[in-house]
Design an enzyme around this catalytic site. Structure first.
Site, short mmCIF file in Angstrom:
data_model
loop_
_atom_site.label_atom_id
_atom_site.label_comp_id
_atom_site.label_asym_id
_atom_site.label_seq_id
_atom_site.Cartn_x
_atom_site.Cartn_y
_atom_site.Cartn_z
N THR A 62 36.90 33.72 40.96
CA THR A 62 37.34 33.57 42.35
C THR A 62 36.26 32.90 43.19
OG1 THR A 62 38.68 35.53 42.03
CG2 THR A 62 38.37 34.81 44.30
N ARG A 110 35.15 39.32 49.14
CA ARG A 110 35.60 40.34 48.16
C ARG A 110 34.80 41.60 48.42
NH1 ARG A 110 36.21 39.39 41.80
NH2 ARG A 110 38.14 38.51 42.61
N HIS A 138 45.05 40.92 46.09
CA HIS A 138 44.30 39.71 45.74
C HIS A 138 45.27 38.55 45.97
CE1 HIS A 138 41.45 37.08 44.05
NE2 HIS A 138 41.15 37.70 42.93
C1 NCD Z 1 40.70 39.90 38.84
C2 NCD Z 1 40.14 40.65 40.02
O1 NCD Z 1 38.96 40.55 40.34
O2 NCD Z 1 40.93 41.38 40.60
N1 NCD Z 1 40.02 38.75 38.49
C3 NCD Z 1 40.10 37.61 39.25
O3 NCD Z 1 39.92 37.63 40.44
N2 NCD Z 1 40.39 36.48 38.64
C4 NCD Z 1 41.12 40.75 37.72
C5 NCD Z 1 40.17 41.73 37.11
O4 NCD Z 1 39.03 41.91 37.54
O5 NCD Z 1 40.58 42.36 36.14
#
Ligand code: NCD
Length: 311
Positions: A62, A110, A138
Protein backbone atom coordinates in the site's frame (compact mmCIF):
# COMPACT_ATOMS: atom_id res chain seq x y z
CA UNK A 1 -12.99 14.64 -14.70
CA UNK A 2 -16.57 15.84 -14.12
CA UNK A 3 -17.80 12.38 -13.28
CA UNK A 4 -15.42 11.89 -10.38
CA UNK A 5 -15.63 15.45 -9.03
CA UNK A 6 -17.74 14.31 -6.00
CA UNK A 7 -14.43 13.30 -4.43
CA UNK A 8 -12.76 16.69 -4.83
CA UNK A 9 -11.16 17.62 -1.50
CA UNK A 10 -12.91 14.72 0.22
CA UNK A 11 -11.48 12.39 2.80
CA UNK A 12 -11.40 8.84 1.41
CA UNK A 13 -12.02 6.84 4.54
CA UNK A 14 -14.74 4.27 3.89
CA UNK A 15 -16.13 2.21 1.04
CA UNK A 16 -19.54 3.63 2.04
CA UNK A 17 -18.67 6.86 0.23
CA UNK A 18 -18.75 5.19 -3.17
CA UNK A 19 -21.89 4.71 -5.20
CA UNK A 20 -22.11 2.80 -8.44
CA UNK A 21 -21.69 5.84 -10.71
CA UNK A 22 -18.61 7.06 -8.88
CA UNK A 23 -17.09 3.59 -8.70
CA UNK A 24 -17.64 2.96 -12.39
CA UNK A 25 -16.15 6.29 -13.36
CA UNK A 26 -13.09 5.49 -11.24
CA UNK A 27 -12.74 2.11 -12.94
CA UNK A 28 -12.86 3.76 -16.35
CA UNK A 29 -10.48 6.50 -15.33
CA UNK A 30 -8.04 3.95 -13.90
CA UNK A 31 -7.96 2.22 -17.28
CA UNK A 32 -7.27 5.54 -19.06
CA UNK A 33 -4.53 6.41 -16.60
CA UNK A 34 -3.06 2.93 -16.96
CA UNK A 35 -2.75 3.46 -20.71
CA UNK A 36 -1.34 6.99 -20.32
CA UNK A 37 1.16 6.05 -17.64
CA UNK A 38 2.31 3.03 -19.63
CA UNK A 39 2.85 5.13 -22.72
CA UNK A 40 4.29 8.31 -21.17
CA UNK A 41 5.91 6.97 -18.01
CA UNK A 42 5.00 10.01 -15.94
CA UNK A 43 2.15 12.54 -16.14
CA UNK A 44 1.78 16.14 -15.07
CA UNK A 45 -1.67 16.01 -13.50
CA UNK A 46 -0.65 16.74 -9.89
CA UNK A 47 2.55 18.69 -10.46
CA UNK A 48 3.37 20.83 -7.42
CA UNK A 49 1.27 18.80 -5.00
CA UNK A 50 2.73 16.91 -2.05
CA UNK A 51 1.23 13.77 -0.51
CA UNK A 52 2.40 12.68 2.94
CA UNK A 53 2.55 8.96 3.67
CA UNK A 54 2.11 8.09 7.33
CA UNK A 55 2.20 4.35 8.01
CA UNK A 56 1.86 3.51 11.69
CA UNK A 57 1.57 -0.20 10.87
CA UNK A 58 3.65 -2.42 8.60
CA UNK A 59 3.12 -2.03 4.87
CA UNK A 60 4.92 -2.94 1.68
CA UNK A 61 2.34 -2.76 -1.10
CA UNK A 62 0.00 0.00 0.00
CA UNK A 63 2.76 2.45 0.88
CA UNK A 64 4.81 1.71 -2.27
CA UNK A 65 1.71 1.72 -4.46
CA UNK A 66 0.59 5.14 -3.19
CA UNK A 67 4.14 6.47 -3.51
CA UNK A 68 4.31 5.23 -7.11
CA UNK A 69 0.87 6.63 -7.98
CA UNK A 70 1.80 10.04 -6.53
CA UNK A 71 5.06 10.09 -8.49
CA UNK A 72 3.44 8.92 -11.73
CA UNK A 73 1.01 11.86 -11.52
CA UNK A 74 3.92 14.28 -11.21
CA UNK A 75 3.46 15.07 -7.50
CA UNK A 76 5.95 14.58 -4.66
CA UNK A 77 5.88 12.12 -1.78
CA UNK A 78 6.61 13.11 1.80
CA UNK A 79 7.46 9.82 3.54
CA UNK A 80 7.05 10.00 7.30
CA UNK A 81 9.11 7.77 9.56
CA UNK A 82 6.57 6.89 12.25
CA UNK A 83 9.00 4.87 14.37
CA UNK A 84 11.21 7.90 14.74
CA UNK A 85 8.50 10.56 14.92
CA UNK A 86 7.52 12.81 17.80
CA UNK A 87 4.70 10.41 18.60
CA UNK A 88 7.47 8.73 20.61
CA UNK A 89 7.61 11.89 22.74
CA UNK A 90 3.89 11.72 23.38
CA UNK A 91 2.59 13.92 20.57
CA UNK A 92 -1.10 13.40 19.82
CA UNK A 93 -2.18 12.09 16.43
CA UNK A 94 -4.08 15.30 15.70
CA UNK A 95 -0.94 17.36 16.26
CA UNK A 96 1.11 15.03 14.06
CA UNK A 97 -1.48 15.29 11.28
CA UNK A 98 -1.85 19.07 11.59
CA UNK A 99 1.91 19.31 11.34
CA UNK A 100 1.97 17.18 8.18
CA UNK A 101 -0.74 19.39 6.70
CA UNK A 102 1.76 22.23 6.86
CA UNK A 103 3.92 20.42 4.33
CA UNK A 104 1.42 18.58 2.17
CA UNK A 105 -1.86 18.68 0.25
CA UNK A 106 -3.13 15.29 1.42
CA UNK A 107 -2.19 12.55 3.85
CA UNK A 108 -2.34 8.79 3.35
CA UNK A 109 -2.52 7.09 6.72
CA UNK A 110 -2.50 3.50 8.00
CA UNK A 111 -3.09 2.98 11.70
CA UNK A 112 -4.05 0.08 14.02
CA UNK A 113 -7.02 1.98 15.49
CA UNK A 114 -10.33 1.22 13.81
CA UNK A 115 -12.15 4.43 12.90
CA UNK A 116 -9.20 6.75 13.50
CA UNK A 117 -9.60 8.59 10.18
CA UNK A 118 -13.18 9.49 11.07
CA UNK A 119 -12.05 10.56 14.55
CA UNK A 120 -9.35 12.83 13.06
CA UNK A 121 -11.65 14.44 10.48
CA UNK A 122 -12.61 17.45 12.61
CA UNK A 123 -8.96 18.41 12.98
CA UNK A 124 -8.10 18.26 9.30
CA UNK A 125 -8.19 20.85 6.54
CA UNK A 126 -6.85 18.59 3.82
CA UNK A 127 -8.02 15.21 2.54
CA UNK A 128 -6.89 12.04 4.25
CA UNK A 129 -6.89 8.59 2.65
CA UNK A 130 -7.57 5.53 4.75
CA UNK A 131 -4.81 3.04 3.94
CA UNK A 132 -6.13 0.62 6.57
CA UNK A 133 -7.54 1.21 10.05
CA UNK A 134 -7.03 -1.83 12.26
CA UNK A 135 -9.69 -4.45 11.60
CA UNK A 136 -11.91 -1.75 10.11
CA UNK A 137 -11.60 -0.92 6.43
CA UNK A 138 -9.20 -0.64 3.54
CA UNK A 139 -11.23 1.20 0.91
CA UNK A 140 -8.45 1.89 -1.60
CA UNK A 141 -7.51 -1.81 -1.61
CA UNK A 142 -11.15 -2.73 -2.28
CA UNK A 143 -11.25 -0.29 -5.21
CA UNK A 144 -8.10 -1.78 -6.69
CA UNK A 145 -9.56 -5.24 -6.15
CA UNK A 146 -12.58 -4.20 -8.21
CA UNK A 147 -10.28 -2.78 -10.86
CA UNK A 148 -8.43 -6.11 -11.00
CA UNK A 149 -11.70 -8.01 -11.54
CA UNK A 150 -12.81 -5.47 -14.14
CA UNK A 151 -9.52 -5.72 -16.04
CA UNK A 152 -9.07 -9.46 -15.77
CA UNK A 153 -12.65 -10.63 -16.23
CA UNK A 154 -14.10 -7.71 -18.19
CA UNK A 155 -16.81 -6.72 -15.69
CA UNK A 156 -18.22 -7.26 -12.22
CA UNK A 157 -22.00 -7.77 -12.59
CA UNK A 158 -23.16 -11.38 -12.37
CA UNK A 159 -19.91 -12.77 -10.94
CA UNK A 160 -19.58 -15.42 -8.25
CA UNK A 161 -17.03 -14.24 -5.74
CA UNK A 162 -15.67 -16.39 -2.94
CA UNK A 163 -14.05 -14.62 0.01
CA UNK A 164 -11.91 -17.05 1.98
CA UNK A 165 -10.05 -16.93 5.27
CA UNK A 166 -10.15 -14.36 8.03
CA UNK A 167 -13.34 -12.46 7.29
CA UNK A 168 -13.60 -11.11 10.81
CA UNK A 169 -10.38 -9.15 11.07
CA UNK A 170 -9.52 -8.88 7.35
CA UNK A 171 -10.25 -5.24 6.60
CA UNK A 172 -9.87 -5.60 2.84
CA UNK A 173 -12.91 -7.88 2.59
CA UNK A 174 -14.97 -5.53 4.77
CA UNK A 175 -14.52 -2.74 2.24
CA UNK A 176 -14.75 -5.09 -0.73
CA UNK A 177 -18.15 -6.51 0.18
CA UNK A 178 -19.54 -2.97 0.49
CA UNK A 179 -18.32 -2.12 -2.99
CA UNK A 180 -19.46 -5.43 -4.48
CA UNK A 181 -22.95 -4.70 -3.24
CA UNK A 182 -23.12 -1.79 -5.72
CA UNK A 183 -23.13 -4.27 -8.60
CA UNK A 184 -25.93 -6.50 -9.90
CA UNK A 185 -26.56 -10.21 -9.79
CA UNK A 186 -23.57 -11.13 -7.64
CA UNK A 187 -23.24 -14.27 -5.58
CA UNK A 188 -20.78 -13.97 -2.72
CA UNK A 189 -19.61 -17.07 -0.85
CA UNK A 190 -18.19 -16.30 2.58
CA UNK A 191 -15.92 -19.21 3.50
CA UNK A 192 -14.25 -19.09 6.91
CA UNK A 193 -14.06 -20.83 10.27
CA UNK A 194 -17.01 -19.88 12.47
CA UNK A 195 -14.77 -17.93 14.83
CA UNK A 196 -13.63 -15.68 11.96
CA UNK A 197 -17.04 -14.87 10.44
CA UNK A 198 -17.79 -11.68 8.58
CA UNK A 199 -19.01 -9.08 11.12
CA UNK A 200 -22.83 -9.17 11.39
CA UNK A 201 -23.15 -5.40 11.51
CA UNK A 202 -21.39 -5.13 8.14
CA UNK A 203 -23.50 -7.89 6.59
CA UNK A 204 -26.60 -6.00 7.70
CA UNK A 205 -25.55 -3.09 5.46
CA UNK A 206 -25.57 -5.22 2.31
CA UNK A 207 -28.59 -5.03 0.01
CA UNK A 208 -29.81 -8.64 -0.11
CA UNK A 209 -31.94 -8.07 -3.20
CA UNK A 210 -28.86 -7.35 -5.19
CA UNK A 211 -26.35 -9.76 -3.80
CA UNK A 212 -26.83 -13.38 -2.79
CA UNK A 213 -24.69 -14.33 0.19
CA UNK A 214 -23.85 -17.95 1.07
CA UNK A 215 -21.96 -19.02 4.17
CA UNK A 216 -19.69 -22.05 4.45
CA UNK A 217 -16.93 -23.23 6.74
CA UNK A 218 -15.42 -25.30 3.95
CA UNK A 219 -14.14 -24.48 0.49
CA UNK A 220 -16.04 -27.27 -1.25
CA UNK A 221 -15.52 -28.49 -4.82
CA UNK A 222 -18.94 -27.08 -5.72
CA UNK A 223 -17.99 -23.65 -4.46
CA UNK A 224 -14.72 -23.74 -6.39
CA UNK A 225 -16.44 -24.92 -9.55
CA UNK A 226 -18.87 -21.98 -9.50
CA UNK A 227 -16.31 -19.31 -8.55
CA UNK A 228 -15.15 -16.52 -10.87
CA UNK A 229 -13.03 -14.77 -8.25
CA UNK A 230 -11.41 -16.63 -5.36
CA UNK A 231 -10.27 -13.95 -2.93
CA UNK A 232 -7.92 -15.46 -0.36
CA UNK A 233 -6.98 -13.62 2.83
CA UNK A 234 -4.32 -14.06 5.46
CA UNK A 235 -5.27 -14.89 9.04
CA UNK A 236 -4.67 -11.57 10.76
CA UNK A 237 -2.54 -12.92 13.57
CA UNK A 238 -1.74 -9.46 14.91
CA UNK A 239 -5.44 -8.80 15.59
CA UNK A 240 -6.18 -11.97 17.58
CA UNK A 241 -6.56 -11.13 21.25
CA UNK A 242 -5.13 -14.53 22.13
CA UNK A 243 -2.35 -16.13 20.07
CA UNK A 244 -3.45 -19.64 21.13
CA UNK A 245 -6.72 -19.06 19.21
CA UNK A 246 -4.69 -18.19 16.12
CA UNK A 247 -2.51 -21.30 16.45
CA UNK A 248 -5.63 -23.51 16.66
CA UNK A 249 -6.91 -22.46 13.24
CA UNK A 250 -3.75 -21.41 11.44
CA UNK A 251 -3.67 -24.24 8.95
CA UNK A 252 -7.40 -24.21 8.31
CA UNK A 253 -7.29 -23.08 4.70
CA UNK A 254 -4.68 -23.57 2.10
CA UNK A 255 -5.12 -22.83 -1.57
CA UNK A 256 -2.82 -24.62 -3.97
CA UNK A 257 -2.70 -25.59 -7.61
CA UNK A 258 -4.71 -28.68 -6.69
CA UNK A 259 -7.50 -26.54 -5.23
CA UNK A 260 -8.14 -25.25 -8.76
CA UNK A 261 -8.60 -28.74 -10.25
CA UNK A 262 -12.35 -28.16 -10.48
CA UNK A 263 -12.19 -24.44 -11.12
CA UNK A 264 -13.25 -22.64 -14.29
CA UNK A 265 -10.61 -22.02 -16.90
CA UNK A 266 -11.43 -18.33 -16.85
CA UNK A 267 -11.40 -17.28 -13.23
CA UNK A 268 -8.88 -15.50 -10.99
CA UNK A 269 -7.31 -16.06 -7.64
CA UNK A 270 -6.75 -12.83 -5.77
CA UNK A 271 -5.06 -12.01 -2.46
CA UNK A 272 -4.33 -8.54 -1.03
CA UNK A 273 -0.96 -9.97 0.12
CA UNK A 274 1.18 -10.55 2.09
CA UNK A 275 0.55 -14.30 1.94
CA UNK A 276 1.85 -16.54 4.67
CA UNK A 277 0.79 -20.16 4.34
CA UNK A 278 -2.72 -19.84 2.93
CA UNK A 279 -1.62 -19.60 -0.70
CA UNK A 280 0.95 -22.00 -2.17
CA UNK A 281 3.70 -20.85 -4.49
CA UNK A 282 2.85 -23.76 -6.81
CA UNK A 283 -0.09 -21.66 -7.98
CA UNK A 284 2.07 -18.73 -9.09
CA UNK A 285 2.67 -20.05 -12.58
CA UNK A 286 -1.03 -20.74 -13.19
CA UNK A 287 -2.56 -18.12 -15.53
CA UNK A 288 -5.41 -17.76 -13.04
CA UNK A 289 -3.06 -16.45 -10.33
CA UNK A 290 -4.00 -12.76 -10.22
CA UNK A 291 -2.37 -11.52 -7.03
CA UNK A 292 0.77 -9.94 -8.43
CA UNK A 293 -1.21 -8.35 -11.26
CA UNK A 294 -3.51 -7.01 -8.54
CA UNK A 295 -0.50 -5.27 -6.96
CA UNK A 296 0.36 -3.61 -10.27
CA UNK A 297 -3.25 -2.55 -11.00
CA UNK A 298 -3.34 -0.83 -7.62
CA UNK A 299 -1.15 2.01 -8.84
CA UNK A 300 -3.66 3.01 -11.51
CA UNK A 301 -6.68 2.95 -9.22
CA UNK A 302 -4.80 4.96 -6.61
CA UNK A 303 -3.76 7.41 -9.32
CA UNK A 304 -7.41 7.80 -10.33
CA UNK A 305 -8.39 8.42 -6.72
CA UNK A 306 -5.60 10.91 -6.08
CA UNK A 307 -6.59 12.77 -9.21
CA UNK A 308 -10.27 12.79 -8.24
CA UNK A 309 -9.45 14.22 -4.82
CA UNK A 310 -6.56 16.55 -5.63
CA UNK A 311 -6.54 17.65 -9.25
C1 NCD B 1 -3.66 -6.11 3.60
C2 NCD B 1 -3.79 -5.15 4.75
O1 NCD B 1 -2.83 -4.52 5.19
O2 NCD B 1 -4.92 -5.05 5.22
N1 NCD B 1 -2.59 -5.89 2.76
C3 NCD B 1 -2.58 -4.83 1.88
O3 NCD B 1 -2.84 -3.71 2.22
N2 NCD B 1 -2.29 -5.09 0.61
C4 NCD B 1 -3.89 -7.51 3.96
C5 NCD B 1 -3.12 -8.15 5.07
O4 NCD B 1 -2.32 -7.54 5.77
O5 NCD B 1 -3.34 -9.34 5.27
Amino acid sequence: MDTVSPLKNQHVISAKQFDRTLTESLLKRSAQLEAEIKSKGKLDILRGKVVALLFCEASTRTSCSFATAVTKLGADVLPVNWENSSAKKGETMQDTLRTLEGFSDAIVMRHPEKGIHERMKPYLKHPIFNAGDGAGEHPTQALLDLYTIYRELGGIDGMTITLLGDLKYGRTVHSLLKLLSLFNGLTVNLVCPESLSFPEELLAEVDNDRIKINHSTELTKDIIAATDVLYVTRLQRERFTNDADFLKIRSGYNVSKETLDNAKEKMIVMHPLPRVDELNEDLDSDPRAGYFKQVAYGVFMRAALLEAVLA
